[in-house]
Write a protein that holds these residues in place. Structure first.
Motif, PDB file in Angstrom:
ATOM      1  N   ASP A  41     -28.109 -39.939   4.045  1.00  0.00           N
ATOM      2  CA  ASP A  41     -27.820 -39.928   2.955  1.00  0.00           C
ATOM      3  C   ASP A  41     -27.516 -39.265   1.447  1.00  0.00           C
ATOM      4  N   ARG A  42     -28.613 -39.682   1.152  1.00  0.00           N
ATOM      5  CA  ARG A  42     -28.977 -38.248  -0.055  1.00  0.00           C
ATOM      6  C   ARG A  42     -29.056 -37.001  -0.339  1.00  0.00           C
ATOM      7  N   ALA A  43     -29.776 -36.479   1.566  1.00  0.00           N
ATOM      8  CA  ALA A  43     -29.657 -35.374   1.253  1.00  0.00           C
ATOM      9  C   ALA A  43     -28.152 -34.735   1.086  1.00  0.00           C
ATOM     10  N   ALA A  44     -26.974 -35.506   1.999  1.00  0.00           N
ATOM     11  CA  ALA A  44     -25.495 -35.409   2.283  1.00  0.00           C
ATOM     12  C   ALA A  44     -25.296 -35.131   0.741  1.00  0.00           C
ATOM     13  N   GLY A  79     -31.159 -31.113   2.064  1.00  0.00           N
ATOM     14  CA  GLY A  79     -30.231 -31.200   1.126  1.00  0.00           C
ATOM     15  C   GLY A  79     -29.719 -29.427   0.559  1.00  0.00           C
ATOM     16  N   VAL A  80     -30.639 -28.450   0.803  1.00  0.00           N
ATOM     17  CA  VAL A  80     -30.035 -27.620   0.400  1.00  0.00           C
ATOM     18  C   VAL A  80     -29.506 -26.456   1.567  1.00  0.00           C
ATOM     19  N   GLN A  81     -30.878 -27.082   3.254  1.00  0.00           N
ATOM     20  CA  GLN A  81     -29.951 -26.616   4.116  1.00  0.00           C
ATOM     21  C   GLN A  81     -28.756 -26.801   4.389  1.00  0.00           C
ATOM     22  N   TRP A  82     -28.264 -28.514   4.011  1.00  0.00           N
ATOM     23  CA  TRP A  82     -26.569 -28.470   4.056  1.00  0.00           C
ATOM     24  C   TRP A  82     -26.031 -28.241   4.037  1.00  0.00           C
ATOM     25  N   ALA A  83     -26.487 -27.296   2.107  1.00  0.00           N
ATOM     26  CA  ALA A  83     -25.910 -27.312   1.750  1.00  0.00           C
ATOM     27  C   ALA A  83     -25.526 -25.317   1.934  1.00  0.00           C
ATOM     28  N   GLY A  84     -25.993 -24.991   3.598  1.00  0.00           N
ATOM     29  CA  GLY A  84     -25.921 -23.510   3.510  1.00  0.00           C
ATOM     30  C   GLY A  84     -27.120 -22.559   3.009  1.00  0.00           C
ATOM     31  N   ALA A 141     -22.383 -39.589   2.382  1.00  0.00           N
ATOM     32  CA  ALA A 141     -21.299 -38.701   2.222  1.00  0.00           C
ATOM     33  C   ALA A 141     -21.366 -37.829   3.403  1.00  0.00           C
ATOM     34  N   VAL A 142     -21.402 -37.606   4.250  1.00  0.00           N
ATOM     35  CA  VAL A 142     -21.272 -36.697   5.681  1.00  0.00           C
ATOM     36  C   VAL A 142     -19.994 -36.160   5.834  1.00  0.00           C
ATOM     37  N   ASP A 143     -19.125 -36.481   6.375  1.00  0.00           N
ATOM     38  CA  ASP A 143     -17.864 -36.080   5.991  1.00  0.00           C
ATOM     39  C   ASP A 143     -18.305 -34.574   5.554  1.00  0.00           C
TER      40      ASP A 143
END
Length: 499
Positions: A41-44, A79-84, A141-143
Motif C-alpha cells: 500500500d505504501r509503495a503504491a 515505489g520508484v520501480q512501480w512508478a516506472g 491505491a493499486v488500481d
C-alpha cells in the motif's frame, strides 16, 4: 503438478504476497516492522505521488537511507520501480564526493531520503523529498498502476569503485526477479522463521537481503548496527534460522564472548558473502554453530543473479567449498581456453537470465561481459575433487570488511592535497577487517600535519577508505616503467615497525 510461472518483477512478487498474507511481517529493523500489505500500500501510494510530481518512465531516483531506515527504504525502492522509475540505492555512509558522482552519473531526477537527509552537493535541478511526504492517494491505491515491463531497467547499483570511481550497473526487472517464485510451496529458507543480516544499504549484499524479504518464507531482520552482543541477542530473540555475515563481522563475532550461553540451536545456515571467508574462520563458524551449514556465496554486483553457492566442508578446510553446481562456472587461461583441473585461471560466472551491463561504459562492458558470461576479476582453480580455490584478485584491490577499496581513489584524494607531491596506497593486514588502507606519501615541503590531512581526506573518502597508516618518505620506489613497486612499500612499513 501445475507449474506456476515466475514473477516478471519484484513488484509483481510484492503484490502476490500482499494478496495472500497482508499481515505477515516481511521485514524488521530495530523497533520498526513492515508487513506485506503495508509494504504494497505504501509503495503504491509513493508511486502515485512520484507520478503526480512528474516522474517519467525510465527516470532514475536516488534512494539515500541508513541502516536504521530499512523499512522506509524498502517502500521507496518498490515505489520508484512501480512508478516506472529506476531505483538508485545510495548508502548514507558514502563520502560526499562519491554520492555526488553517483547522482550526477546516473542522471537522477530526484532523491528520496530518510532521517539523515539528502546527500550534500545535489546537482542543480535534482529534487529531494522523503518518501512519507511523497506518498499520496488512498491506502492500497493499486488500481491504475500497471506491473512493470520485465525488460525495462529497474535498478542502477553502483560498484564500490575498486578501479577508480564507482561504476553504475544496470539491471532489468527480470534480472532482479530471476529465481524468485509465486509458488508458495517452493519458498526458499523454509527451514527458517527469520533470517538476520547487518549489510549496508547500497551494497549488492544488502540488495540480496531485500529480495530475500520479498521471496523467502522467512521474515528478514536487518540489524540497525553491528555489534557482536547485539547481533547474538537478535539471533536468540528472533529464533533466527539463517545468519548472513561478511568475513569481518564473522571474525568480530567469533573473537567476542557474545555467542557464549546463547541458544543457537535454531540456526541451520550461516552464509558469508562480499569477500572470501578465510578457511580458519569458516571452521570456527562451523564449531560455533554446530547445527548449521556454512556457505560462501560467490557473486558480484555485475554478475548477479549469477552466483556460486560454495558449501564449506570441514574436511577440506583449505577451500571455501565445493560449488553446488558447475553449470554456471568456468575457469579460463589468458587465451580464454578452459583451464585444466588444478590449473589457475580467470573465474567467470554465467548469468541464467539477461545479464547486467555498465552505464555508459562500452569498453568496460567488453572486458567484463561476454554474452551471458561475466568476468569476476579473480584468479582461482578447481581441484580434482571439484573444490574451488580463490587465489587472488587480478588487481591491487583492498578488501576491508564488507567494502572494496580502490587504491586509485585513495591516491587521487591524497594528490588533491596541495602539500603532497606523490602518494601510493595499498592494503595491510587487519585482524578483524581483513585489510585496511596504508599510504606512503611524498610531501612537497615537509610533513603535513596528519590531523589536518585526515580532515582533508574526510570530505573525499568514506571512513573505510581512509588510510589507517600514513608514512612520509622523500621518494616512492618505482620500476623502470615508472610503476610503483608496492611490494617495496610493504617493506617500508615493516622497517618502520622494527625497533
Amino acid at each position: 503438478m501445475t507449474r506456476v510461472a515466475p514473477p516478471g518483477s519484484l513488484i509483481e512478487l510484492l503484490v502476490h504476497r500482499a494478496a495472500l498474507h497482508p499481515d505477515r511481517v516481511a521485514l524488521r529493523n530495530g523497533p520498526r516492522a513492515l508487513d506485506f500489505g503495508t509494504w504494497r500500500d505504501r509503495a503504491a501510494a509513493l508511486a502515485h505521488g512520484l507520478l503526480a510530481r512528474g516522474l517519467r518512465p525510465g527516470d532514475p531516483v536516488g534512494l539515500r537511507y541508513g541502516s536504521t531506515g530499512w523499512t522506509d527504504y524498502a517502500v521507496a525502492y518498490c515505489g520508484v520501480q512501480w512508478a516506472g522509475g529506476i531505483a538508485v540505492p545510495l548508502s548514507d555512509r558514502l563520502a560526499p564526493a562519491a554520492a555526488a558522482h553517483i547522482v550526477e552519473d546516473s542522471r537522477c531526477a530526484g532523491v528520496l531520503h530518510g532521517e539523515g537527509g539528502p546527500p550534500p552537493r545535489l546537482p542543480a535541478g535534482v529534487w529531494q523529498a522523503t518518501a512519507a511526504d511523497t506518498e499520496t492517494g488512498a491506502t492500497g491505491a493499486v488500481d491504475g498502476l500497471p506491473l512493470p515491463d520485465p525488460a525495462a531497467p529497474a535498478q542502477y547499483l553502483y560498484t564500490s569503485g575498486t578501479t577508480g570511481l564507482p561504476k553504475g550497473v544496470r539491471a532489468t526487472h527480470a534480472n532482479l526477479a530471476h529465481g524468485c517464485t509465486l509458488d508458495e510451496r517452493r519458498r526458499p529458507l523454509r527451514h527458517s522463521r527469520t533470517f538476520l543480516h547487518s549489510f549496508p544499504i547500497g551494497t549488492n549484499a544488502g540488495q540480496t537481503m531485500l529480495v530475500n524479504c520479498l521471496d523467502t518464507a522467512a521474515t528478514g531482520v536487518a540489524a540497525p548496527q553491528f555489534t557482536p552482543l547485539r547481533f547474538a541477542r537478535l539471533i536468540e530473540e528472533h529464533a533466527v534460522g539463517s545468519v548472513f555475515l561478511v568475513p569481518a563481522t564473522a571474525i568480530e563475532l567469533l573473537a567476542s564472548t557474545a555467542l557464549a550461553r546463547r541458544d543457537l540451536g535454531t540456526v541451520k545456515l550461516v552464509g558469508s558473502t562480499a569477500a572470501a571467508l578465510p578457511q580458519p574462520v569458516a571452521l570456527r563458524l562451523s564449531q560455533a554453530f554446530p547445527g548449521a551449514q556454512i556457505v560462501n556465496y560467490y557473486t558480484s554486483t555485475e554478475a548477479a543473479p549469477a552466483q556460486i553457492t560454495l558449501l564449506f566442508d570441514p574436511d577440506h578446510p583449505d577451500s571455501p567449498g565445493r560449488p553446488a553446481a558447475l553449470d554456471h562456472l568456468r575457469i579460463t587461461d589468458s587465451e580464454g581456453r578452459p583451464a585444466a583441473p588444478g590449473e589457475p585461471g580467470e573465474i567467470w560466472l554465467r548469468s541464467p537470465t539477461a545479464p547486467r551491463a555498465y552505464l555508459g561504459a562500452p569498453d568496460a562492458d567488453t572486458e567484463v561481459f561476454r554474452g551471458r558470461w561475466v568476468r569476476m576479476g579473480d584468479i582461482g582453480r578447481l581441484d580434482a575433487d571439484g573444490y574451488l580455490h580463490l587465489l587472488d584478485r587480478e588487481r591491487d584491490v583492498i578488501k576491508s570488511g564488507a567494502h572494496k577499496v580502490s587504491t586509485i581513489q585513495v591516491e587521487n584524494a591524497l594528490h588533491a592535497h596541495p602539500d603532497i607531491a606523490d602518494a601510493a596506497a595499498f592494503g595491510i593486514p587487519h585482524p578483524v577487517l581483513g585489510s585496511v588502507v596504508a599510504a606512503v606519501v611524498v610531501p612537497r615541503h615537509g610533513e603535513p600535519d596528519t590531523t589536518r590531512l585526515r580532515a582533508f581526506l574526510l570530505d573525499r573518502l568514506a571512513a573505510h577508505e581512509l588510510p589507517a597508516r600514513i608514512l612520509f618518505r622523500p621518494t616512492l620506489p618505482r620500476n623502470e616503467g615508472g610503476k610503483v613497486l608496492k611490494r617495496e612499500l610493504h617493506r617500508l612499513l615493516d622497517d618502520e615497525a622494527t625497533p
